[in-house]
Design a protein around this motif. Structure first.
Motif, PDB file in Angstrom:
ATOM      1  N   LEU A  11       0.946  -1.295  -0.220  1.00 12.35           N
ATOM      2  CA  LEU A  11       0.012  -0.056   0.046  1.00 12.35           C
ATOM      3  C   LEU A  11       0.818   1.224   0.118  1.00 12.35           C
ATOM      4  CD1 LEU A  11      -2.986   1.325   0.095  1.00 12.35           C
ATOM      5  CD2 LEU A  11      -2.595   1.246   2.615  1.00 12.35           C
ATOM      6  N   ALA A  12       1.874   1.230   0.845  1.00 10.54           N
ATOM      7  CA  ALA A  12       2.746   2.387   0.730  1.00 10.54           C
ATOM      8  C   ALA A  12       3.568   2.748  -0.458  1.00 10.54           C
ATOM      9  CB  ALA A  12       3.966   1.961   1.866  1.00 10.54           C
ATOM     10  N   ILE A  14       2.254   1.839  -3.406  1.00 12.74           N
ATOM     11  CA  ILE A  14       1.203   2.485  -4.386  1.00 12.74           C
ATOM     12  C   ILE A  14       1.130   3.748  -4.146  1.00 12.74           C
ATOM     13  CG2 ILE A  14      -1.191   2.317  -4.894  1.00 12.74           C
ATOM     14  CD1 ILE A  14      -1.012  -0.986  -4.482  1.00 12.74           C
ATOM     15  N   LEU A  15       0.939   4.061  -2.919  1.00 12.62           N
ATOM     16  CA  LEU A  15       0.472   5.922  -2.528  1.00 12.62           C
ATOM     17  C   LEU A  15       1.553   6.622  -2.913  1.00 12.62           C
ATOM     18  CD1 LEU A  15      -0.987   5.181   1.034  1.00 12.62           C
ATOM     19  CD2 LEU A  15      -2.280   5.579  -1.265  1.00 12.62           C
ATOM     20  N   LEU A  16       2.959   6.158  -2.636  1.00  8.78           N
ATOM     21  CA  LEU A  16       4.229   6.885  -2.819  1.00  8.78           C
ATOM     22  C   LEU A  16       4.177   6.889  -4.595  1.00  8.78           C
ATOM     23  CD1 LEU A  16       6.631   5.659  -0.265  1.00  8.78           C
ATOM     24  CD2 LEU A  16       5.576   7.668  -0.271  1.00  8.78           C
ATOM     25  N   SER A  18       1.923   6.889  -6.786  1.00  9.81           N
ATOM     26  CA  SER A  18       0.882   7.273  -7.586  1.00  9.81           C
ATOM     27  C   SER A  18       0.997   9.027  -7.232  1.00  9.81           C
ATOM     28  CB  SER A  18      -0.227   6.931  -7.127  1.00  9.81           C
ATOM     29  OG  SER A  18      -0.465   7.034  -5.451  1.00  9.81           O
ATOM     30  N   SER A  19       1.428   9.405  -6.025  1.00 15.07           N
ATOM     31  CA  SER A  19       1.694  10.758  -5.602  1.00 15.07           C
ATOM     32  C   SER A  19       2.678  11.565  -6.403  1.00 15.07           C
ATOM     33  CB  SER A  19       2.005  10.680  -4.086  1.00 15.07           C
ATOM     34  OG  SER A  19       3.269  10.454  -3.824  1.00 15.07           O
ATOM     35  N   LEU A 546      -2.027   3.804 -11.576  1.00 18.34           N
ATOM     36  CA  LEU A 546      -0.650   3.246 -11.004  1.00 18.34           C
ATOM     37  C   LEU A 546       0.438   2.949 -12.323  1.00 18.34           C
ATOM     38  CD1 LEU A 546      -1.993   0.823  -8.481  1.00 18.34           C
ATOM     39  CD2 LEU A 546      -1.179   2.870  -8.027  1.00 18.34           C
ATOM     40  N   SER A 590       0.162   7.755 -15.780  1.00 17.64           N
ATOM     41  CA  SER A 590       0.717   6.340 -15.246  1.00 17.64           C
ATOM     42  C   SER A 590       1.588   5.558 -16.395  1.00 17.64           C
ATOM     43  CB  SER A 590      -0.501   5.420 -14.939  1.00 17.64           C
ATOM     44  OG  SER A 590      -1.350   5.159 -15.907  1.00 17.64           O
TER      45      SER A 590
END
Length: 635
Positions: A11-12, A14-16, A18-19, A546, A590
């Protein structure tokens, strides 16, 4: 506990990713550190991702793409098409879109678009056509073309590499062609139909292009035998985009009043200087404002004054039948004048093209351009001059140099330091231009053909063939070592090397089993077709938000586990991951291809949605129909 650790790390990431606020290299390194410290992956497997064959394959493909660009092969193809098709938007789309897709099949989609996009933008600008109408569809076609071969898309390489890492039969060079090639043809027809409707008109409004912000210089060229547009009306020749009407008395010294005779037509200014009227040619009237020479006919021997940027000048100098005239000699058209030629060697590394501001004490101020050779010597060719007002309508070499003028010079590299040290110029800086090695074009083509043949006929493994091709590009001097290093997208390499271990950890963890059973529960009741739909649809949705490489790395182990749990062949599910990961049509964030077209074409986010939604549906339906036909669930 292991499931929570893998889940939180995934999850981390993916978030990093995508940001976009944390560099890819930091994310990739952090993944390896956390996997090692937490014990989620054994140390002997932690860095094995960088040794995967697919990592070396992708790096080699970047160098192969750079070699084709340096050899001027892609530029020649695009330029030839635009010369023969001209300002006909639909025919141009029919020619340029397939070229984009075919290049992506053999040069990787990102590499092909990185080469083709700037060239296509410049050519469209020269033709007076809107880049919006062409760039986004060309990028989508490149994505679909890349999905047709093993080397065409990073996601294809990742999926095949994952199968190899699990000691399973992997995909070969053209195994993706039936599915990806069909999607390529469907997408091509769809984009040719909808892009004129959804992306607006192809014509651009008159006036200078807002993207052309580089300094422009007045130059003169002479039309010679072999120029393809000789005999055509000037208004049909987009090569010379900035146009003036001519002077009525070209042989007299210029005066202030003569500057008022210049009028701007179409996008700016050129001056047609005719030395003698001949039979069948239209001589200028006493008042040039009464007619537009763009309504005349271009003939051999015409001398034209152009207002161009350095990239435009380089494209003009490349054309057959156009000679760029030196202005540092009294007779720039004399073939026996000696000295450095202004029209030759524009792509050579032996010459430097630079912008120069004459120093007040240099003795250059107040001199005509034609006398500069007496001061600076014959090792410099004065190609053009930049000033706020147009030079007098005499031949350009009679223009008097004034304070604030910027000269465009071409200097042999061996003499650059000597010229710099003489103090003749307040400012002497090399202008940005493209350097090609077109004399090695056949060698580059031969290397690419041998690479493809070696992969198709299994003479050597594909990764070894790619490495040999990259080494050949450097060994034959087509790509310099520093150019090869800069051509590699190191962010992609770091991402792949670190995400392979994360994928392995996810596959082995209880969380991987939970994901597999969840997807299996949704699709299992619908049979193999339902499971295939879930894999393809979930990949296609995830890849819009992503990174396509990240989605391929995550979905490959999930798809393999689903196939294993259902006792089915893994090939149709891994093929679905490849196709879905290449179908990035709804967002510009992406995939590098969409990011490049987004900025170059000045698109809005909604443009991708409007054009891409129908294409996504077509690709999804095609994949569900064709994949089971090519890769049966029960081999």
């Amino acid at each position: 506990m292991q499931s929570w650790g893998i889940g939180l790390l995934t999850l981390a990431v993916i978030l990093l990713m995508s940001s976009g606020k944390v560099p890819v290299g930091m994310v990739a390194s952090g993944v390896l550190v956390i996997l090692g410290i937490s014990g989620l992956l054994p140390m002997d497997e932690l860095f094995r991702g960088f040794a995967e064959p697919s990592v070396f394959l992708i790096a080699s493909l970047f160098i192969l793409s750079e070699g084709m660009a340096r050899a001027k092969v892609v530029r020649w193809i695009a330029t030839t098409l635009t010369i023969h098709i001209g300002k006909r938007p639909f025919l141009l789309a029919c020619a340029l879109f397939p070229v984009s897709g075919i290049l992506a099949m053999f040069l990787n989609d990102t590499g092909a678009v990185a080469i083709f996009l700037p060239l296509m933008t410049a050519l469209l600008t020269d033709l007076g056509l809107s880049a919006r109408r062409f760039l986004l569809p060309a990028g989508f076609v490149a994505l679909l073309g890349g999905s047709s071969t093993l080397i065409g898309s990073s996601s294809n390489v990742i999926v095949s590499g994952f199968l190899e890492s699990r000691h399973l039969p992997s995909f070969q060079m053209f195994d993706f062609l039936p599915v990806g090639g069909g999607a390529f043809l469907i997408g091509l027809v769809y984009l040719l139909i909808v892009s004129p409707i959804l992306l607006g008109k192809a014509e651009v409004d008159s006036g200078p292009s807002p993207t052309m912000t580089s300094r422009k210089f007045y130059i003169e060229v002479r039309i010679e035998k072999g120029f393809p547009q000789i005999g055509e009306p000037l208004k049909n020749i987009p090569l010379f985009s900035e146009v003036f009407s001519p002077s009525s008395e070209p042989d007299l010294p210029g005066t202030a009043e003569e500057g008022d005779r210049y009028r701007s037509f179409l996008k700016a200014s050129w001056s047609l200087i005719r030395n003698r009227p001949e039979q069948g040619r239209i001589a200028p009237e006493k008042n040039p404002a009464d007619r537009t020479f763009r309504e005349g006919v271009l003939q051999e021997g015409d001398r034209l004054r152009l207002l161009v940027s350095v990239p435009q000048l380089q494209r003009i100098a490349e054309r057959e039948g156009v000679e760029v005239l030196s202005q540092s000699l009294a007779d720039p058209g004399d073939p026996n004048r000696g000295g450095l030629s202004a029209g030759e060697g524009w792509e050579s590394e032996e010459n430097i093209v630079c912008e120069a501001i004459p120093a007040p004490q240099s003795g250059l101020i107040g001199r005509p351009l034609s006398t500069l050779s007496h001061v600076v010597g014959p090792d410099i060719a004065v190609v053009g001059i930049h000033r706020s007002d147009a030079p007098a309508p005499d031949p350009l070499f009679r223009t008097i140099i004034s304070h604030g003028d910027v000269l465009l010079l071409k200097i042999h590299r061996d003499f650059f330091d000597a010229i710099s040290s003489r103090g003749l110029f307040l400012y002497l800086n090399e202008a940005e231009r493209e350097v090609f090695r077109s004399e090695k074009a056949l060698t580059a083509l031969g290397i690419l053909v041998l690479f493809v043949l070696a992969s198709v006929f299994h003479w050597v493994p594909t990764v070894l063939a790619a490495i040999m091709g990259a080494l050949a590009m450097v060994g034959f001097g087509i790509v310099r070592p520093d150019e090869a290093r800069n051509a590699i997208e190191w962010r992609v390499i770091f991402l792949m090397g670190s995400m392979f271990p994360l994928g392995w950890a996810l596959e082995r963890s209880p969380l991987g089993s939970v994901l597999v059973h969840g997807l299996q529960g949704f699709g299992g009741g619908l049979g193999p077709e339902g499971a295939l739909f879930l894999v393809l649809a979930s990949t296609l949705v995830a890849v819009q938000f992503l990174s396509h490489t990240l989605v391929a790395l995550f979905m490959a182990p999930v798809a393999l586990s689903i196939a294993t749990a259902l006792h089915l062949s893994p090939l149709p599910f891994l093929s679905a991951v490849s196709l879905g990961a290449a179908s990035v049509f709804l967002t510009p964030i992406s995939h590098p291809v969409n990011t490049m077209t987004w900025g170059a074409g000045n698109y809005r986010f909604r443009d991708y949605v409007r054009v891409g939604i129908g294409l996504s549906v077509l690709v999804l339906l095609w994949g569900l129909w064709e994949i089971p036909r090519i890769w049966p669930f029960h081999p």
